[in-house]
Design a protein around this motif. Sequence first.
Motif, PDB file in Angstrom:
ATOM      1  N   MET A 164       6.248 -12.875  45.114  1.00  0.00           N
ATOM      2  CA  MET A 164       6.344 -11.895  46.083  1.00  0.00           C
ATOM      3  C   MET A 164       7.873 -11.246  46.004  1.00  0.00           C
ATOM      4  O   MET A 164       8.832 -12.119  45.597  1.00  0.00           O
ATOM      5  CB  MET A 164       6.114 -12.171  47.263  1.00  0.00           C
ATOM      6  N   GLN A 165       7.943 -10.077  45.683  1.00  0.00           N
ATOM      7  CA  GLN A 165       9.321  -9.254  45.265  1.00  0.00           C
ATOM      8  C   GLN A 165      10.096  -9.430  46.494  1.00  0.00           C
ATOM      9  O   GLN A 165       9.731  -9.050  47.687  1.00  0.00           O
ATOM     10  CB  GLN A 165       9.180  -8.003  44.675  1.00  0.00           C
ATOM     11  N   GLU A 166      11.406  -9.646  46.492  1.00  0.00           N
ATOM     12  CA  GLU A 166      12.292  -9.586  47.542  1.00  0.00           C
ATOM     13  C   GLU A 166      12.727  -7.999  47.949  1.00  0.00           C
ATOM     14  O   GLU A 166      12.840  -7.174  46.871  1.00  0.00           O
ATOM     15  CB  GLU A 166      13.745 -10.287  47.334  1.00  0.00           C
ATOM     16  N   GLN A 167      12.777  -7.634  49.067  1.00  0.00           N
ATOM     17  CA  GLN A 167      13.195  -6.540  49.506  1.00  0.00           C
ATOM     18  C   GLN A 167      14.396  -6.061  49.567  1.00  0.00           C
ATOM     19  O   GLN A 167      15.500  -6.757  50.353  1.00  0.00           O
ATOM     20  CB  GLN A 167      12.480  -6.021  50.864  1.00  0.00           C
ATOM     21  N   ALA A 168      14.984  -4.987  48.814  1.00  0.00           N
ATOM     22  CA  ALA A 168      16.457  -4.602  49.003  1.00  0.00           C
ATOM     23  C   ALA A 168      16.926  -4.266  50.349  1.00  0.00           C
ATOM     24  O   ALA A 168      16.164  -3.571  51.024  1.00  0.00           O
ATOM     25  CB  ALA A 168      16.594  -3.611  48.020  1.00  0.00           C
ATOM     26  N   THR A 169      18.260  -4.511  50.469  1.00  0.00           N
ATOM     27  CA  THR A 169      18.759  -4.254  51.790  1.00  0.00           C
ATOM     28  C   THR A 169      19.769  -2.829  51.366  1.00  0.00           C
ATOM     29  O   THR A 169      20.489  -2.786  50.476  1.00  0.00           O
ATOM     30  CB  THR A 169      19.678  -5.287  52.300  1.00  0.00           C
ATOM     31  N   PHE A 170      19.778  -1.731  52.401  1.00  0.00           N
ATOM     32  CA  PHE A 170      20.336  -0.659  51.979  1.00  0.00           C
ATOM     33  C   PHE A 170      21.304  -0.464  53.079  1.00  0.00           C
ATOM     34  O   PHE A 170      21.076  -0.858  54.199  1.00  0.00           O
ATOM     35  CB  PHE A 170      19.369   0.681  51.763  1.00  0.00           C
ATOM     36  N   LEU A 171      22.535   0.128  52.916  1.00  0.00           N
ATOM     37  CA  LEU A 171      23.383   0.289  53.964  1.00  0.00           C
ATOM     38  C   LEU A 171      23.698   1.707  53.970  1.00  0.00           C
ATOM     39  O   LEU A 171      23.735   2.713  52.784  1.00  0.00           O
ATOM     40  CB  LEU A 171      24.766  -0.199  53.644  1.00  0.00           C
ATOM     41  N   LYS A 172      23.955   2.412  55.022  1.00  0.00           N
ATOM     42  CA  LYS A 172      24.542   3.918  55.364  1.00  0.00           C
ATOM     43  C   LYS A 172      25.720   3.860  55.018  1.00  0.00           C
ATOM     44  O   LYS A 172      26.565   2.825  54.710  1.00  0.00           O
ATOM     45  CB  LYS A 172      24.121   4.118  56.821  1.00  0.00           C
ATOM     46  N   ASP A 173      26.401   5.220  54.875  1.00  0.00           N
ATOM     47  CA  ASP A 173      27.648   5.281  54.491  1.00  0.00           C
ATOM     48  C   ASP A 173      28.658   4.848  55.609  1.00  0.00           C
ATOM     49  O   ASP A 173      29.550   4.019  55.418  1.00  0.00           O
ATOM     50  CB  ASP A 173      28.109   6.818  54.120  1.00  0.00           C
ATOM     51  N   THR A 174      28.244   5.010  56.967  1.00  0.00           N
ATOM     52  CA  THR A 174      29.005   4.445  58.053  1.00  0.00           C
ATOM     53  C   THR A 174      29.133   2.931  58.034  1.00  0.00           C
ATOM     54  O   THR A 174      30.083   2.374  58.500  1.00  0.00           O
ATOM     55  CB  THR A 174      28.366   5.033  59.311  1.00  0.00           C
ATOM     56  N   GLU A 175      27.918   2.411  57.546  1.00  0.00           N
ATOM     57  CA  GLU A 175      27.808   0.813  57.654  1.00  0.00           C
ATOM     58  C   GLU A 175      28.657   0.393  56.707  1.00  0.00           C
ATOM     59  O   GLU A 175      29.325  -0.560  56.805  1.00  0.00           O
ATOM     60  CB  GLU A 175      26.438   0.332  57.302  1.00  0.00           C
ATOM     61  N   ALA A 176      28.679   1.031  55.552  1.00  0.00           N
ATOM     62  CA  ALA A 176      29.554   0.720  53.976  1.00  0.00           C
ATOM     63  C   ALA A 176      31.044   0.644  54.704  1.00  0.00           C
ATOM     64  O   ALA A 176      31.809   0.080  54.324  1.00  0.00           O
ATOM     65  CB  ALA A 176      29.375   1.441  52.822  1.00  0.00           C
ATOM     66  N   CYS A 177      31.456   1.957  55.291  1.00  0.00           N
ATOM     67  CA  CYS A 177      32.770   2.150  55.819  1.00  0.00           C
ATOM     68  C   CYS A 177      33.267   1.002  56.614  1.00  0.00           C
ATOM     69  O   CYS A 177      34.455   0.544  56.493  1.00  0.00           O
ATOM     70  CB  CYS A 177      33.060   3.481  56.573  1.00  0.00           C
ATOM     71  N   ASN A 178      32.125   0.534  57.786  1.00  0.00           N
ATOM     72  CA  ASN A 178      32.639  -0.498  58.580  1.00  0.00           C
ATOM     73  C   ASN A 178      32.741  -2.056  57.891  1.00  0.00           C
ATOM     74  O   ASN A 178      33.863  -2.691  58.033  1.00  0.00           O
ATOM     75  CB  ASN A 178      31.485  -0.904  59.601  1.00  0.00           C
ATOM     76  N   ARG A 179      32.312  -2.093  56.805  1.00  0.00           N
ATOM     77  CA  ARG A 179      32.123  -3.143  55.804  1.00  0.00           C
ATOM     78  C   ARG A 179      33.568  -3.584  55.184  1.00  0.00           C
ATOM     79  O   ARG A 179      34.065  -4.384  55.154  1.00  0.00           O
ATOM     80  CB  ARG A 179      31.089  -3.376  54.730  1.00  0.00           C
ATOM     81  N   TYR A 180      34.035  -2.048  54.818  1.00  0.00           N
ATOM     82  CA  TYR A 180      35.326  -2.084  53.907  1.00  0.00           C
ATOM     83  C   TYR A 180      36.545  -1.695  54.698  1.00  0.00           C
ATOM     84  O   TYR A 180      37.685  -1.581  54.045  1.00  0.00           O
ATOM     85  CB  TYR A 180      34.827  -1.362  52.661  1.00  0.00           C
ATOM     86  N   GLY A 181      36.256  -1.226  55.958  1.00  0.00           N
ATOM     87  CA  GLY A 181      37.317  -0.939  56.692  1.00  0.00           C
ATOM     88  C   GLY A 181      37.997   0.475  56.340  1.00  0.00           C
ATOM     89  O   GLY A 181      39.321   0.694  56.392  1.00  0.00           O
TER      90      GLY A 181
END
Length: 63
Positions: A1-18
């Motif tokens: 079974m293939q693992e499903q990729a996780t995707f981030l919105k731009d706002t989520e990525a911005c929060n991740r990197y500050g």
Amino acid sequence: MQEQATFLKDTEACNRYGVARSTWWRWLSEGVIPTPVKIGPRATRWRLSDLEAWETKRGEVAQ
């Protein structure tokens, strides 16, 4: 079974990197961050795995 990729919105990525959204999109235009995936006519997302690989690469360059 293939693992499903996780995707981030731009706002989520911005929060991740500050960073602000304007910085995130400027980084994209400058080729600093990985290329996003278009998942719909008005939906752009970044694969978490691509961002993690980018983080690792950045860490190697900084050392």
